[in-house]
Each structure stands twice: as C-alpha cells, then as structure tokens.
Design a protein around this motif. Structure first.
Motif, PDB file in Angstrom:
ATOM      1  N   SER A  58       8.760 -22.390  24.582  1.00 18.92           N
ATOM      2  CA  SER A  58       8.267 -21.500  24.960  1.00 18.92           C
ATOM      3  C   SER A  58       8.255 -20.058  24.319  1.00 18.92           C
ATOM      4  O   SER A  58       9.504 -19.649  23.995  1.00 18.92           O
ATOM      5  CB  SER A  58       8.259 -21.039  26.417  1.00 18.92           C
ATOM      6  N   MET A  59       7.343 -19.364  23.826  1.00 18.82           N
ATOM      7  CA  MET A  59       7.289 -17.966  23.320  1.00 18.82           C
ATOM      8  C   MET A  59       7.906 -17.119  24.159  1.00 18.82           C
ATOM      9  O   MET A  59       8.581 -16.152  23.678  1.00 18.82           O
ATOM     10  CB  MET A  59       5.911 -17.524  22.852  1.00 18.82           C
ATOM     11  N   HIS A  60       7.730 -17.294  25.618  1.00 18.36           N
ATOM     12  CA  HIS A  60       8.422 -16.084  26.398  1.00 18.36           C
ATOM     13  C   HIS A  60       9.836 -16.580  26.779  1.00 18.36           C
ATOM     14  O   HIS A  60      10.622 -15.699  26.734  1.00 18.36           O
ATOM     15  CB  HIS A  60       7.414 -16.473  27.642  1.00 18.36           C
ATOM     16  N   LEU A  61       9.920 -18.046  26.974  1.00 15.29           N
ATOM     17  CA  LEU A  61      11.524 -17.960  27.221  1.00 15.29           C
ATOM     18  C   LEU A  61      12.435 -18.008  26.193  1.00 15.29           C
ATOM     19  O   LEU A  61      13.781 -17.573  26.215  1.00 15.29           O
ATOM     20  CB  LEU A  61      11.667 -19.697  27.582  1.00 15.29           C
ATOM     21  N   GLU A  62      12.014 -17.927  24.811  1.00 12.85           N
ATOM     22  CA  GLU A  62      12.698 -17.974  23.735  1.00 12.85           C
ATOM     23  C   GLU A  62      13.519 -16.334  23.373  1.00 12.85           C
ATOM     24  O   GLU A  62      14.284 -16.464  22.931  1.00 12.85           O
ATOM     25  CB  GLU A  62      12.226 -18.419  22.424  1.00 12.85           C
ATOM     26  N   GLN A  63      12.625 -15.725  24.044  1.00 16.55           N
ATOM     27  CA  GLN A  63      13.062 -14.153  24.158  1.00 16.55           C
ATOM     28  C   GLN A  63      14.398 -13.666  24.718  1.00 16.55           C
ATOM     29  O   GLN A  63      15.249 -12.898  24.534  1.00 16.55           O
ATOM     30  CB  GLN A  63      11.927 -13.303  24.501  1.00 16.55           C
TER      31      GLN A  63
END
Length: 325
Positions: A301-306
């Motif tokens: 997930s692009m959101h979780l990877e942050q």
C-alpha cells in the motif's frame, strides 16, 4: 548554476563517460530503446547503438556474471538491475565473484564494473521492489558501495565509479530521480571515501544516507527555529568509509543520530554506531541513537509504506531526547 534532476545527472554521467571511453558498455533489462525502467538510460541506445547499449534476458545472475567477464577482458561494463532488490538473484556473482576475483588471482586483474541499482520505497512497489539492501554488502570485502543523495553527487560519483578499476555497487534512491539540484556542466568527479557535511552544526550530529539526507536537512531547518544547531553528514560511500569526518563531528557535538531507510537491525547504522562506540565513546554526552525502518516486509500500500521509513518528526524527537539526556 543550472539545475537538473537526479535522473538527468545520471544520464549525463553515462553519456559523457561513454563518449570519452569506447570500452564502456551499458546493458540490463529494458535499458535499450525503452531507456530504462526509471529512465536513466534514455537516449543512449540511439546515440551509441546496439553493440554498446543492449537489453538482456530477465536473469540477473547472467547480467552480473557477464559484467565480470567483460571487465576482466578489457571492457568497462555498466550493468543495471531494474531494482536493487534483485541482488538476491545475483548474490553469488556479486558477493563471491565481483569483489573477490581480483584477489583470488594475485591482484593482477582489474574488475571495473559499475552495477547501478535503483533502491528504496517509491509508489507502492511492494516488498520485493522497495528495499535498500546496501548493508548486506558492507560485509563483502572488495566491493565499493556508493550512495549519492543529490544530483551533484550522482553525476560526480557515477563518473568516479565508471573510471574506478574496482567493482562499485551504485545505489540510486528512486524518490530522488525527479529531485532537482545544481550541477555544473562539463567534467568533474567526486572521490570515494570522502563524506560530505551537508549542513554544519554544533549541538547534534545526524548521519544519513540517500533520501534520508533530505529528511535530516528538513528536520535540521525546523530545529534551527528552536535555536538547535544540527550537523548533517552524508557518508556518500559506505566502502570506503570516511570515518574521520563523522568521528570529528561526533567529538564536536557529543551527540549522534544515524538515520537510514534500511531495517534498523543489522543496517548500516549498526556498523557506524560500533565505530563511534569504539573510537569516540568518551566524547559522547548521550547514547548513540539509530533511526531505521521496522523489521517487517515493506507494505504494498502506498499509504502504509509511508509509515516504514524514518520521518522528519522522528528525527526532531530524537534530537530533543538527546539534548535532554
């Protein structure tokens, strides 16, 4: 001075070195007409032709093994692995061949291989396409490890790598490709084993690599408003390693934070911390702090990877903790 992107700086270095030295060749998956998965080799195929810029099958062990063969027979190969994660497929060729063959043959042969590897988290690429595996190769004598953090460093260090007669693992963080910075026109190189003080300071030393150099600089600017002076150091190369620069800084500030995107456990910060504890322990006013990523696979997930890589706020909090110690 003109400003160009990190990607343009990489491309310029490749172009200029290929123009200068006909023994240089670029190859890998999709580096030819397509111009590279991340655009680093765009235009090279049209300029230098299929004998010097060519695509390979999807077989990283063959790419690296072929580079070794080319190098010991007179060429200067510049292979690219589309993602740094794929070092696992070619691990034996890198770990046991590139760095050791010169020494297994009496030091008589040159191994001028520059292995370019895009690394780091970028855009939801997932756990097998987002890693920063450079720490694995600190334990591999014979290999040089270069990690530029700016367009200026990218061009000068890549040119240095290509001209070097030793194998260089050249890690390029994917988020940096579109970052712009000042880069002089014409020829210049940046010697390996020379760290760069990106910002001078007196209260705390932050040692950071790749994208985290910019995270550290952003944190330092915020802390300046509080009257806190942070020195930010980029080692630029992990092998050879410029101990003198960061040890000198630590002795000056008495406090140090080491920041990298790799997992904290066994990351490059562990080795740097060990060096500091061995050689500058009694200059410290507070314990050494390491900020790395958690020991879990990187989220798709692009959101979780942050939530994986260290943040500006984490650096700021760590600085406050060390100053209060």
């Amino acid at each position: 001075m003109r400003k160009i992107t990190f990607r343009q700086a990489i491309n310029e270095a490749l172009t200029e070195e290929m123009e200068k030295d006909p023994s240089t060749v670029v190859f890998g998956e999709d580096v030819g007409k397509f111009g590279g998965a991340l655009g680093g080799t765009k235009g090279l195929y049209e300029k230098f032709g299929p004998l010097r810029v060519f695509d390979t099958p999807i077989t990283e062990s063959t790419i690296v093994g072929s580079a070794l063969g080319m190098a010991i027979t007179g060429l200067r190969p510049i292979p690219e692995l589309q993602f740094a994660d794929f070092v696992g497929v070619a691990f034996d060729e890198i770990f046991n061949k590139l760095g050791k063959w010169k020494w297994m043959h009496g030091g008589d042969m040159k191994v001028p291989v520059t292995l370019r590897m895009p690394s780091g988290i970028a855009g939801g690429a997932g756990p097998e396409h987002s890693q920063s595996p450079q720490a694995m190769f600190i334990h591999a004598p014979g290999l040089y490890i270069a990690i530029p953090s700016t367009p200026y460093d990218a061009k000068g260090m890549l040119k240095e790598a290509i001209r070097n007669d030793n194998p260089v693992l050249f890690f390029e963080h994917k988020v940096l490709y579109d970052m712009k910075g000042e880069v002089p026109e014409g020829d210049y190189t940046i010697p390996f084993g020379k760290a760069d003080i990106k910002q001078e300071g007196s209260d705390v030393t932050v040692i950071a690599t790749a994208l985290q150099v910019h995270t550290a600089l952003n944190a330092a600017r915020t802390l300046t408003k509080e009257g806190i002076s942070v020195e930010v150091i980029d080692p630029r190369t992990l092998a050879p390693l410029d101990k003198d620069t960061f040890l000198g800084s630590v002795r000056k500030t008495g406090r140090v934070i080491i920041v990298h995107e790799e997992p904290k456990t066994g990351g490059t910060g562990a080795e740097l911390a060990a060096i500091i504890s061995e050689e500058a322990l009694f200059d410290l006013h507070a314990p050494i702090r390491r900020l790395g990523s958690p020991d879990v696979p990187i989220a798709q997930s692009m959101h979780l990877e942050q939530f994986y890589r260290p943040t500006e706020q984490q650096i700021i909090e760590a600085v406050h903790e060390l100053l209060e110690y």
